[in-house]
Write an enzyme that holds these catalytic residues in place. Structure first.
Site, PDB file in Angstrom:
ATOM      1  N   GLY A  33      66.434  10.998  34.501  1.00 11.78           N
ATOM      2  CA  GLY A  33      67.287  11.921  35.218  1.00 11.78           C
ATOM      3  C   GLY A  33      67.797  11.310  36.508  1.00 11.78           C
ATOM      4  O   GLY A  33      67.280  10.305  36.996  1.00 11.78           O
ATOM      5  N   GLY A  54      63.650  11.062  31.344  1.00 14.13           N
ATOM      6  CA  GLY A  54      64.542  11.915  30.578  1.00 14.13           C
ATOM      7  C   GLY A  54      65.130  11.242  29.354  1.00 14.13           C
ATOM      8  O   GLY A  54      65.512  11.915  28.385  1.00 14.13           O
TER       9      GLY A  54
END
Length: 386
Positions: A80, A128
């Site tokens: 992320g 992520g």
């Protein structure tokens, strides 16, 4: 992996300048993360687009298989956008919580997707990036793969279902990977149950072309090669012994006391863990132990609770500052040692949220072909790793 060419776009995100591209090539739906300078790090806008497009393709008879890949040569996804999270924390916003809500819905959707979901895990696949790949059906690694959940380095804990995945790895190998944040090569990713197939990177364009017309099973079988050996598999003796306790301090003590084969590696692991955020290490260990008895969706809800608490704790902000913002690599953790982390503080990370729990529910009319989130049988893709 470079972005696919010669495509039909499904919406405005198909603009070549967009952060994520959606294309249909034959009966193959292609997702290309398109932030190569940032190693395709995920933004809030990207996960919203991914969730929307995957939902649409789930009910589209013209799409038989979905593929996710990363633009550029550096990796599928480096995680992320933690700089955005840092700025949100500085300004006391709620953007990060909203981002996680959408991202975790996406992770859950991928895990129960009604069509084959193929992930090309070439290059860096971190945080992520694991969430948008390792929950898929056909997970492909290459000789360039460097996968990991390095959250303890920045004062956080594995999320995006990472605690679920690593808690089901063989023995205590997942505990080692989570606490140290080690980068994993292809052989280790396969051993841990985070990937299924090894394909040389130079064969990926041919694999993608084959997926336009063939089933993933047939296409992957043609290009799969013999994977390299797993280093972690050869270190099971000291890993399983030293990481067995539920207490992080005892794990470090055992690592330092280990005198058998792998002594130097065990000592290095101890030093690595002690350099991480003590709060993050302790909460991560507790998360893994709890996640072993949870479904994926339950683990995501647990990770969300912990994540919200990390936003309010000092180490997450300090870790991002030291590693990414100021880059002095000298975080000042509070508390500074594992011995100072109190059990009551750890327990607090898992308590119900006053501001609302993670909501993974999606109205059935929006996902007519998807199984309910409450499905108790949702388990690892390869249950023999449990």
């Amino acid at each position: 992996m470079t972005a696919a060419k010669d495509s039909t776009t499904d919406n405005a995100a198909g603009d070549g300048s967009a952060d994520v591209l959606f294309e249909r090539r034959g009966r193959l739906g292609v997702i290309t993360l398109n932030r190569p300078r940032a190693v395709n790090a995920l933004t809030a806008g990207m996960v919203e687009l991914l969730l929307r497009q995957l939902t649409a393709w789930a009910g589209d008879d013209g799409v038989a298989t979905v593929l996710v890949q990363g633009a550029g040569e550096r990796g599928l996804c480096a995680g992320g956008d933690i700089v955005a999270i840092y700025r949100d924390m500085l300004h006391g916003g709620n953007g990060t919580a909203h981002f996680w809500q959408t991202e975790y819905r996406l992770n859950s959707l991928i895990a129960r997707y009604p069509k084959p979901y193929v992930a090309l895990m070439d290059g860096l696949v971190l945080g992520g990036g694991v969430g948008i790949s390792a929950h898929g059906d056909v997970r492909v690694v290459t000789e360039r793969t460097r996968m990991g959940m390095p959250e303890t380095t920045i004062g956080f804990a594995p999320d995006v279902g990472g605690t679920f995945l690593l808690s089901h790895a063989p023995g205590e190998a997942g505990t080692h990977a989570a606490l140290t944040g080690a980068h994993l090569a292809a052989g280790d990713a396969l051993f841990l149950g985070l990937a299924d197939h090894y394909v040389p990177s130079n064969a990926l364009p041919r694999l993608v072309a084959a997926l336009e017309k063939e089933s993933p099973e047939d296409a992957v079988a043609r290009y799969a090669g013999q994977p390299p050996a797993s280093m972690l598999a050869g270190q099971r003796e000291w890993i399983d012994s030293c990481y067995a306790p539920d207490d992080a301090r005892e794990i470090v003590r055992r690592l330092r006391a280990w005198t058998g084969p792998g002594r130097d590696d065990a000592a290095e692991a101890a030093a690595t863990i002690e350099a991480k955020s003590p709060t993050s290490v302790t909460v991560t260990l507790a998360s893994l132990r709890r996640a072993a008895g949870l479904t994926l969706d339950e683990a995501l809800a647990q990770e969300y609770r912990a994540g919200i608490r990390f936003l309010a704790a000092p180490d997450f902000r300090e870790g991002i500052r030291a590693q990414v913002v100021d880059k002095d690599r000298n975080p000042q953790w509070k508390p500074a040692t594992l011995a100072e982390v109190l059990p009551a503080q750890v327990e607090g990370f898992f308590q119900p949220l006053d501001g609302g729990e993670l909501d993974l529910h999606v109205p059935p009319e929006l996902h007519p072909r998807l199984e309910p989130h409450s499905n108790p049988d949702l388990q690892m893709k390869e249950t023999d790793h449990a």
